[in-house]
Design a protein around this motif. Structure first.
Motif, PDB file in Angstrom:
ATOM      1  N   CYS A 237       8.310  25.663  12.804  1.00 15.15           N
ATOM      2  CA  CYS A 237       8.333  26.107  11.408  1.00 15.15           C
ATOM      3  C   CYS A 237       8.098  27.609  11.296  1.00 15.15           C
ATOM      4  N   ASN A 238       8.799  28.218  10.360  1.00 21.24           N
ATOM      5  CA  ASN A 238       8.534  29.589   9.937  1.00 21.24           C
ATOM      6  C   ASN A 238       8.344  29.516   8.427  1.00 21.24           C
ATOM      7  N   GLU A 239       7.099  29.629   7.976  1.00 24.49           N
ATOM      8  CA  GLU A 239       6.773  29.387   6.570  1.00 24.49           C
ATOM      9  C   GLU A 239       6.629  30.682   5.797  1.00 24.49           C
ATOM     10  N   GLY A 240       7.159  30.701   4.574  1.00 26.19           N
ATOM     11  CA  GLY A 240       6.971  31.831   3.677  1.00 26.19           C
ATOM     12  C   GLY A 240       8.203  32.692   3.556  1.00 26.19           C
ATOM     13  N   GLY A 241       8.112  33.693   2.682  1.00 24.34           N
ATOM     14  CA  GLY A 241       9.268  34.506   2.334  1.00 24.34           C
ATOM     15  C   GLY A 241       9.521  35.707   3.218  1.00 24.34           C
ATOM     16  N   GLY A 242       8.793  35.833   4.332  1.00 26.70           N
ATOM     17  CA  GLY A 242       8.975  36.977   5.223  1.00 26.70           C
ATOM     18  C   GLY A 242      10.391  37.072   5.773  1.00 26.70           C
ATOM     19  N   CYS A 256      10.977  27.678   5.863  1.00 27.21           N
ATOM     20  CA  CYS A 256      10.727  27.088   4.549  1.00 27.21           C
ATOM     21  C   CYS A 256      10.105  28.138   3.638  1.00 27.21           C
ATOM     22  N   LEU A 257      10.582  28.178   2.411  1.00 25.64           N
ATOM     23  CA  LEU A 257      10.120  29.184   1.459  1.00 25.64           C
ATOM     24  C   LEU A 257      10.417  28.725   0.044  1.00 25.64           C
ATOM     25  N   ASN A 258       9.891  29.479  -0.918  1.00 24.18           N
ATOM     26  CA  ASN A 258       9.998  29.132  -2.333  1.00 24.18           C
ATOM     27  C   ASN A 258      11.169  29.801  -3.028  1.00 24.18           C
ATOM     28  N   LEU A 259      11.904  29.021  -3.809  1.00 27.23           N
ATOM     29  CA  LEU A 259      12.872  29.610  -4.727  1.00 27.23           C
ATOM     30  C   LEU A 259      12.133  30.438  -5.777  1.00 27.23           C
ATOM     31  N   ASN A 260      11.103  29.834  -6.374  1.00 24.19           N
ATOM     32  CA  ASN A 260      10.232  30.579  -7.291  1.00 24.19           C
ATOM     33  C   ASN A 260       9.083  31.153  -6.464  1.00 24.19           C
ATOM     34  N   GLN A 261       9.058  32.471  -6.317  1.00 23.95           N
ATOM     35  CA  GLN A 261       8.159  33.104  -5.354  1.00 23.95           C
ATOM     36  C   GLN A 261       6.696  33.147  -5.808  1.00 23.95           C
ATOM     37  N   VAL A 262       6.385  32.470  -6.922  1.00 18.76           N
ATOM     38  CA  VAL A 262       5.022  32.438  -7.450  1.00 18.76           C
ATOM     39  C   VAL A 262       4.159  31.419  -6.716  1.00 18.76           C
ATOM     40  N   SER A 263       4.685  30.200  -6.515  1.00 21.58           N
ATOM     41  CA  SER A 263       3.910  29.142  -5.860  1.00 21.58           C
ATOM     42  C   SER A 263       4.852  28.035  -5.431  1.00 21.58           C
ATOM     43  N   GLY A 265       4.073  24.634  -5.839  1.00 26.37           N
ATOM     44  CA  GLY A 265       4.053  23.714  -6.964  1.00 26.37           C
ATOM     45  C   GLY A 265       4.525  24.412  -8.232  1.00 26.37           C
ATOM     46  N   TYR A 266       4.757  23.625  -9.277  1.00 23.58           N
ATOM     47  CA  TYR A 266       5.277  24.165 -10.532  1.00 23.58           C
ATOM     48  C   TYR A 266       4.394  25.274 -11.099  1.00 23.58           C
ATOM     49  N   SER A 267       5.055  26.312 -11.589  1.00 25.94           N
ATOM     50  CA  SER A 267       4.378  27.376 -12.332  1.00 25.94           C
ATOM     51  C   SER A 267       5.251  27.779 -13.499  1.00 25.94           C
ATOM     52  N   PRO A 268       4.658  27.963 -14.694  1.00 27.10           N
ATOM     53  CA  PRO A 268       5.454  28.447 -15.830  1.00 27.10           C
ATOM     54  C   PRO A 268       5.907  29.889 -15.627  1.00 27.10           C
ATOM     55  N   THR A 269       5.245  30.603 -14.711  1.00 23.07           N
ATOM     56  CA  THR A 269       5.661  31.968 -14.376  1.00 23.07           C
ATOM     57  C   THR A 269       6.850  31.894 -13.427  1.00 23.07           C
ATOM     58  N   GLN A 270       7.910  32.611 -13.790  1.00 25.84           N
ATOM     59  CA  GLN A 270       9.140  32.543 -13.009  1.00 25.84           C
ATOM     60  C   GLN A 270       9.405  33.878 -12.301  1.00 25.84           C
ATOM     61  N   ASN A 271       9.619  33.793 -11.002  1.00 20.09           N
ATOM     62  CA  ASN A 271      10.040  34.953 -10.212  1.00 20.09           C
ATOM     63  C   ASN A 271      10.993  34.447  -9.146  1.00 20.09           C
ATOM     64  N   LEU A 272      12.212  34.089  -9.575  1.00 20.57           N
ATOM     65  CA  LEU A 272      13.165  33.454  -8.682  1.00 20.57           C
ATOM     66  C   LEU A 272      13.787  34.448  -7.711  1.00 20.57           C
ATOM     67  N   MET A 273      14.047  33.962  -6.491  1.00 23.43           N
ATOM     68  CA  MET A 273      14.872  34.728  -5.569  1.00 23.43           C
ATOM     69  C   MET A 273      16.243  34.911  -6.211  1.00 23.43           C
ATOM     70  N   SER A 274      16.851  36.052  -5.976  1.00 23.59           N
ATOM     71  CA  SER A 274      18.214  36.281  -6.450  1.00 23.59           C
ATOM     72  C   SER A 274      19.180  35.498  -5.563  1.00 23.59           C
ATOM     73  N   LEU A 275      20.402  35.328  -6.061  1.00 23.10           N
ATOM     74  CA  LEU A 275      21.414  34.651  -5.252  1.00 23.10           C
ATOM     75  C   LEU A 275      21.604  35.384  -3.931  1.00 23.10           C
ATOM     76  N   LYS A 276      21.696  36.694  -3.970  1.00 22.20           N
ATOM     77  CA  LYS A 276      21.917  37.449  -2.729  1.00 22.20           C
ATOM     78  C   LYS A 276      20.749  37.275  -1.771  1.00 22.20           C
ATOM     79  N   GLU A 277      19.527  37.284  -2.279  1.00 23.65           N
ATOM     80  CA  GLU A 277      18.358  37.095  -1.403  1.00 23.65           C
ATOM     81  C   GLU A 277      18.409  35.742  -0.703  1.00 23.65           C
ATOM     82  N   ILE A 278      18.847  34.708  -1.417  1.00 18.08           N
ATOM     83  CA  ILE A 278      18.938  33.372  -0.820  1.00 18.08           C
ATOM     84  C   ILE A 278      20.020  33.335   0.254  1.00 18.08           C
TER      85      ILE A 278
END
Length: 414
Positions: A237-242, A256-263, A265-278
């Motif tokens: 495994c390589n975990e996180g957005g590095g 493995c990493l988050n689409l929403n870079q906040v957490s 689990g669910y968060s009302p705060t949204q900070n999504l990866m861009s399409l290009k970043e994905i």
């Protein structure tokens, strides 16, 4: 480790008899892209999956959230469709995270802390596994053996009887998940460490992961197992957005990493990866021999946020066009050049993922004769090949907004 008697490797206890063969791992290595889902009681407050520990919420207080966990809009078929539309080939659901709350009918659960015996009265794992199979997706289950409700987790040697209860729960719940839900394709362990210290392998004296996973194999001989139980597992495994950089990794592995870079689990705060970043993360991973497991966190009602679904559909649209250069490939024949290109191969084709487009592209020498070069869904490109390498002229390339892909056709072997 002397007490346990296992041989500790770099990534966990070594037990070759548990490892799947290359043939058994082929489907997983072909799949390349999966959906991770972190969902549980923590979705109610929307403060992340570590909220119970981080906010020092007593177990009795936290347990009251189960009285409010009654998702009215949960539909596993919608989750599965979202994954398929994104071009994903498998899913992994947190059947039980570190807070101890089980999303299935679990008689082994300490204190009956399950969705089946609280307000929801539902077995979400059953609904999820059925939906995955119906959609033709690989069925993955995440399970964390650690449980913050047990003081023995934090002091296993000082409170051995309490820790033993947690271990008994862990073995019982893993058996339920492997025995009662049909064919399981992936068992994704997490949280094998003790007291949040050391590594998962350091805790092997307690969990006895070889014994645990022999039991798993008795029910699910072909399940692909992560390394986080303390055994080295079938993949790393390589975990996180590095950022992913460096050479090809010659063992099965997964980012493995988050689409929403906040957490997770669910968060009302949204900070999504861009399409290009994905897309860049996907090709950087695949070009080095890995899979990408991209996480979403549905809300307390079981709904994946619309913004997440829309972004994942954009990824799926890109893969509809360029998936030939992702699925079923293997890394090489050239080592990646960070921030410039990476390559994968399949049959007599070499796919070049260009992260930067200049006037020319210089590739190392190869013993394979190149017979043509073109931009994927574009024009033929002039090139030269000699003992010094391959030079491709890029003047006619129309750069893709995310990653530009070239296709080199090599002479077929007789």
């Amino acid at each position: 480790m002397e007490k346990y008697g296992g041989v500790k490797g770099v990534n966990g206890i070594v037990a070759p008899e548990l490892r799947l063969s290359a043939e058994q791992m082929q489907w997983w290595q072909d799949a390349k892209f999966g959906m991770f889902i972190h969902w549980g009681l923590y979705a109610i407050e929307g403060k992340g999956e570590w909220a119970m520990f981080n906010n020092k919420i007593p177990a009795e207080e936290y347990a009251k959230l189960a009285d409010r966990f009654n998702p009215q809009y949960f539909d596993a078929a919608v989750w599965a469709k979202t994954a398929k539309d994104a071009g994903m080939k498998y899913m992994v659901l947190t059947a039980r995270h570190h807070d101890g709350f089980a999303l299935w009918n679990s008689p082994a659960s300490y204190g009956h802390f399950t969705s089946f015996e609280t307000a929801a009265r539902r077995d979400f794992v059953k609904e999820y596994t059925n939906a995955c199979r119906k959609a033709g997706l690989g069925v993955g289950i995440y399970y964390s053996p650690m449980d913050w409700r047990f003081p023995g987790y934090f002091a296993p040697t000082e409170l051995p009887e309490n820790a033993a209860l947690m271990k008994k729960q862990g073995y019982g719940q893993v058996e339920e998940l492997m025995k009662n839900y049909g064919k399981i394709d992936i068992l994704w362990y997490d949280g094998g460490w003790l007291a949040h210290k050391g590594t998962d392998a350091d805790a092997a004296w307690f969990w006895e992961p070889v014994r645990l996973n022999k039991m798993v194999r008795s029910y699910q001989p072909g399940v692909v197992i992560s390394p986080r139980s303390g055994w080295e597992g079938d993949f790393q495994c390589n975990e996180g957005g590095g950022k992913i950089q460096g050479p090809i990794i010659n063992t099965p592995w997964e980012k493995c990493l988050n689409l929403n870079q906040v957490s997770w689990g669910y968060s009302p705060t949204q900070n999504l990866m861009s399409l290009k970043e994905i897309i860049v993360m996907l090709v950087n991973t695949v070009d080095r021999g890995g899979n990408l497991l991209l996480n979403v966190g549905p809300d307390a009602q079981g709904v994946i946020p619309e913004t997440h679904i829309a972004r994942l559909k954009e990824v799926g649209d890109w893969l509809q066009k360029y998936g030939e250069s992702i699925y079923g490939t293997r890394p090489g024949p050239f080592e990646p050049k960070d921030d410039v290109y990476g390559t994968v191969q399949k049959n007599n084709l070499i796919y070049v993922h260009l992260l930067a487009v200049g006037d020319t592209l210089q590739l190392p020498a190869t013993g394979r004769k190149i017979v043509s070069c073109r931009q994927m869904h574009g024009s033929q490109l002039p090139f030269t090949q000699n003992e010094n390498g391959i030079v491709i002229q890029l003047a006619q390339v129309k750069p893709d907004a995310n990653v530009t892909t070239l296709v080199l056709e090599t002479e077929k072997e007789n």
